[in-house]
Scaffold this active site. Structure first.
Site, mmCIF file in Angstrom:
data_model
loop_
_atom_site.group_PDB
_atom_site.id
_atom_site.type_symbol
_atom_site.label_atom_id
_atom_site.label_comp_id
_atom_site.label_asym_id
_atom_site.label_seq_id
_atom_site.Cartn_x
_atom_site.Cartn_y
_atom_site.Cartn_z
ATOM 1 N N PRO A 141 0.807 -1.221 0.000
ATOM 2 C CA PRO A 141 0.000 0.000 0.000
ATOM 3 C C PRO A 141 0.839 1.269 0.000
ATOM 4 O O PRO A 141 0.361 2.341 -0.359
ATOM 5 C CB PRO A 141 -0.837 -0.111 1.280
ATOM 6 C CG PRO A 141 -0.284 -1.247 2.059
ATOM 7 C CD PRO A 141 0.538 -2.085 1.148
ATOM 8 N N GLU B 10 1.010 -8.178 8.117
ATOM 9 C CA GLU B 10 1.195 -6.732 8.262
ATOM 10 C C GLU B 10 2.244 -6.170 7.302
ATOM 11 O O GLU B 10 2.579 -4.998 7.373
ATOM 12 C CB GLU B 10 1.573 -6.395 9.709
ATOM 13 C CG GLU B 10 0.445 -6.604 10.708
ATOM 14 C CD GLU B 10 -0.774 -5.734 10.417
ATOM 15 O OE1 GLU B 10 -0.596 -4.520 10.215
ATOM 16 O OE2 GLU B 10 -1.880 -6.282 10.378
ATOM 17 N N ARG C 298 -3.914 -7.187 -21.263
ATOM 18 C CA ARG C 298 -4.704 -6.689 -22.400
ATOM 19 C C ARG C 298 -3.910 -5.756 -23.301
ATOM 20 O O ARG C 298 -4.344 -5.425 -24.401
ATOM 21 C CB ARG C 298 -6.044 -6.093 -21.962
ATOM 22 C CG ARG C 298 -6.002 -5.095 -20.873
ATOM 23 C CD ARG C 298 -7.333 -5.023 -20.132
ATOM 24 N NE ARG C 298 -8.492 -4.842 -21.007
ATOM 25 C CZ ARG C 298 -8.728 -3.768 -21.724
ATOM 26 N NH1 ARG C 298 -7.891 -2.765 -21.683
ATOM 27 N NH2 ARG C 298 -9.789 -3.694 -22.485
ATOM 28 N N ASP D 4 -9.278 2.583 -25.041
ATOM 29 C CA ASP D 4 -9.686 2.493 -23.643
ATOM 30 C C ASP D 4 -9.555 3.838 -22.929
ATOM 31 O O ASP D 4 -8.766 4.678 -23.323
ATOM 32 C CB ASP D 4 -8.762 1.534 -22.888
ATOM 33 C CG ASP D 4 -9.180 0.090 -23.055
ATOM 34 O OD1 ASP D 4 -10.314 -0.138 -23.463
ATOM 35 O OD2 ASP D 4 -8.348 -0.782 -22.764
HETATM 36 N N1 ADE Z 1 -1.176 -4.938 -0.283
HETATM 37 C C1 ADE Z 1 -2.046 -4.514 0.661
HETATM 38 N N2 ADE Z 1 -2.704 -3.419 0.251
HETATM 39 C C2 ADE Z 1 -2.246 -3.138 -1.006
HETATM 40 C C3 ADE Z 1 -2.533 -2.124 -1.952
HETATM 41 N N3 ADE Z 1 -3.424 -1.161 -1.715
HETATM 42 N N4 ADE Z 1 -1.886 -2.146 -3.127
HETATM 43 C C4 ADE Z 1 -0.960 -3.102 -3.377
HETATM 44 N N5 ADE Z 1 -0.642 -4.079 -2.527
HETATM 45 C C5 ADE Z 1 -1.276 -4.102 -1.348
#
Ligand code: ADE
Length: 239
Positions: free
Chosen positions: A97, A124, A162, A177
């Protein structure tokens, strides 16, 4: 193009990879997608891959040993893989994330690679030495937290596949697209039969047969749709 997926949950990918578009592309030899279980690189009878964070805190972290060994094997690095000092094979992506945000531009750059390696985290997250050792391209699919990188890896595989020549059958459809092309516009509305549905009629211009006017109308609609989607003012968070 070759894509390697490194995960603790390889079963999650079975039906995804057999699905219509990807299944056909793999059968046609356009995509070579392989899934490797990180746990196969863990040591000891328990094949442990995660442990509690030093300094305390919730949850478990992925240990660096099995993750780095798995990546090195797949990328043909390290003594074990017989790679010696050879450069890594493939562009290594770590799904997290905290990574840079996935956009169509990023997808296009990944699709230009001959080979990509997608490293999925769980729990985590990773012990930070995974990042320090491997220096991957860290990518996030959005500002929210998933339970692991697997769904994010599927998003990348789908979006990249794609763009691989031959996968869609109709190359023009990828070029048209949303977010593609120089202006990166969102696609405007499209219609098929019937010409009228619950009193809603297909715009006359689309039935006119005048390709110049149709192209101009579509471009205007795309500009409108893009403006509506990205308001000039940043959205405020709720109090
Ligand atoms: N792993 C956990 N959350 C994620 C996200 N938002 N993007 C990529 N990998 C992740």
């Amino acid at each position: 193009m070759r894509i390697d997926i490194l995960t603790l949950f390889p079963d999650m990918f079975a039906s995804f990879l057999e699905g219509s578009l990807l299944g056909a592309a793999r059968a046609a030899g356009l995509l070579d997608i392989r899934v490797t279980n990180i746990r196969d690189f863990a040591e000891g009878i328990h094949r442990q891959v995660d442990d509690r964070p030093f300094g305390g805190g919730p949850g478990m972290l992925l240990m660096p040993g099995p993750v780095v060994a798995c990546v090195e094997q797949v990328q043909g690095l390290g003594e074990q893989a017989g790679g010696g000092d050879r450069p890594p094979v493939g562009h290594l992506v770590m799904l997290t994330p905290g990574g840079r945000r996935l956009t169509q531009e990023v997808v296009e750059s990944l699709a230009r690679q001959e080979r990509i390696v997608l490293l999925c985290g769980r729990y985590e997250g990773f012990d930070d030495r995974v990042r320090e050792t491997l220096q991957p391209d860290e990518i996030s699919i959005g500002d929210y937290v998933l339970s692991g990188g697997e769904v994010a890896a599927m998003v990348i595989v789908d979006a990249v596949a794609r763009l691989v020549p031959g996968v869609l059958g109709d190359e023009e459809s990828a070029r048209q697209d949303s977010f593609s092309g120089a202006e990166r516009l969102v696609e405007g509305p499209q219609y098929t039969r019937p010409r009228e549905f619950r009193g809603l009629r297909v715009p006359d211009v689309l039935l006119s047969g005048d390709h110049g006017r149709i192209a101009q109308w579509r471009h205007e609609q795309a500009v409108d749709a893009t403006r509506r989607r990205s308001p000039a003012q940043p959205q405020r968070s709720l109090q």
